[in-house]
Design a protein around this motif. Structure first.
Motif, PDB file in Angstrom:
ATOM      1  N   MET A   1       0.848  -1.183   0.000  1.00  0.00           N
ATOM      2  CA  MET A   1       0.000   0.000   0.000  1.00  0.00           C
ATOM      3  C   MET A   1       0.886   1.236   0.000  1.00  0.00           C
ATOM      4  SD  MET A   1      -3.511   0.199   2.127  1.00  0.00           S
ATOM      5  CE  MET A   1      -3.282  -0.820   3.520  1.00  0.00           C
ATOM      6  N   ASP A   2       0.372   2.246  -0.552  1.00  0.00           N
ATOM      7  CA  ASP A   2       1.064   3.523  -0.573  1.00  0.00           C
ATOM      8  C   ASP A   2       1.148   4.065   0.854  1.00  0.00           C
ATOM      9  OD1 ASP A   2       0.552   6.635  -2.339  1.00  0.00           O
ATOM     10  OD2 ASP A   2       2.370   5.479  -1.994  1.00  0.00           O
ATOM     11  N   ASP A   3       2.232   4.750   1.169  1.00  0.00           N
ATOM     12  CA  ASP A   3       2.428   5.257   2.534  1.00  0.00           C
ATOM     13  C   ASP A   3       1.341   6.240   2.957  1.00  0.00           C
ATOM     14  OD1 ASP A   3       4.674   3.742   2.898  1.00  0.00           O
ATOM     15  OD2 ASP A   3       6.051   5.322   2.229  1.00  0.00           O
ATOM     16  N   VAL A   4       0.873   7.040   2.032  1.00  0.00           N
ATOM     17  CA  VAL A   4      -0.173   8.013   2.363  1.00  0.00           C
ATOM     18  C   VAL A   4      -1.475   7.298   2.707  1.00  0.00           C
ATOM     19  CG1 VAL A   4      -1.534   9.932   1.452  1.00  0.00           C
ATOM     20  CG2 VAL A   4       0.898   9.756   0.901  1.00  0.00           C
ATOM     21  N   VAL A   5      -1.785   6.255   1.962  1.00  0.00           N
ATOM     22  CA  VAL A   5      -3.016   5.507   2.213  1.00  0.00           C
ATOM     23  C   VAL A   5      -2.930   4.774   3.550  1.00  0.00           C
ATOM     24  CG1 VAL A   5      -4.509   3.681   1.322  1.00  0.00           C
ATOM     25  CG2 VAL A   5      -3.438   5.275  -0.254  1.00  0.00           C
ATOM     26  N   VAL A  46      -4.959  -6.182   2.876  1.00  0.00           N
ATOM     27  CA  VAL A  46      -3.624  -6.068   2.278  1.00  0.00           C
ATOM     28  C   VAL A  46      -2.737  -7.237   2.688  1.00  0.00           C
ATOM     29  CG1 VAL A  46      -1.496  -4.711   2.405  1.00  0.00           C
ATOM     30  CG2 VAL A  46      -3.644  -3.605   1.929  1.00  0.00           C
ATOM     31  N   ARG A  47      -2.895  -7.709   3.922  1.00  0.00           N
ATOM     32  CA  ARG A  47      -2.085  -8.831   4.388  1.00  0.00           C
ATOM     33  C   ARG A  47      -2.498 -10.141   3.734  1.00  0.00           C
ATOM     34  NH1 ARG A  47       2.523  -8.348   6.727  1.00  0.00           N
ATOM     35  NH2 ARG A  47       2.111 -10.141   8.013  1.00  0.00           N
TER      36      ARG A  47
END
Length: 78
Positions: A1-5, A46-47
């Motif tokens: 995932m993107d860091d911002v998300v 995500v995991r």
């Protein structure tokens, strides 16, 4: 995932947790628990734990429906 998300979903979960802590009304606490749920679900997805995600997605709304009538105040009880 993107860091911002990731930071966004973590902030949503933390806002929900802080809201549960400070809320006095039982209905507001249930709403805040739903906010926590909304922040945690993407991390489970995500995991790759899709079976856990399905179980959580079924259990949380059902328990909310069960708990809502229990938290209602009846003026005749007091």
């Amino acid at each position: 995932m993107d860091d911002v998300v990731v930071l966004l979903f973590a902030a949503v979960a933390l806002i929900g947790a802080v809201s549960v802590y400070f809320q006095r009304d039982r209905f507001d606490k249930l709403i805040a628990l739903g906010i926590i749920y909304g922040g945690v679900v993407p991390f489970i997805a995500v995991r790759g734990y899709l079976d856990v995600l399905i179980a959580v997605s079924l259990i949380v709304p059902i328990t909310t429906i069960i708990v809502l009538p229990l938290t209602r105040r009846d003026t005749r009880d007091s």
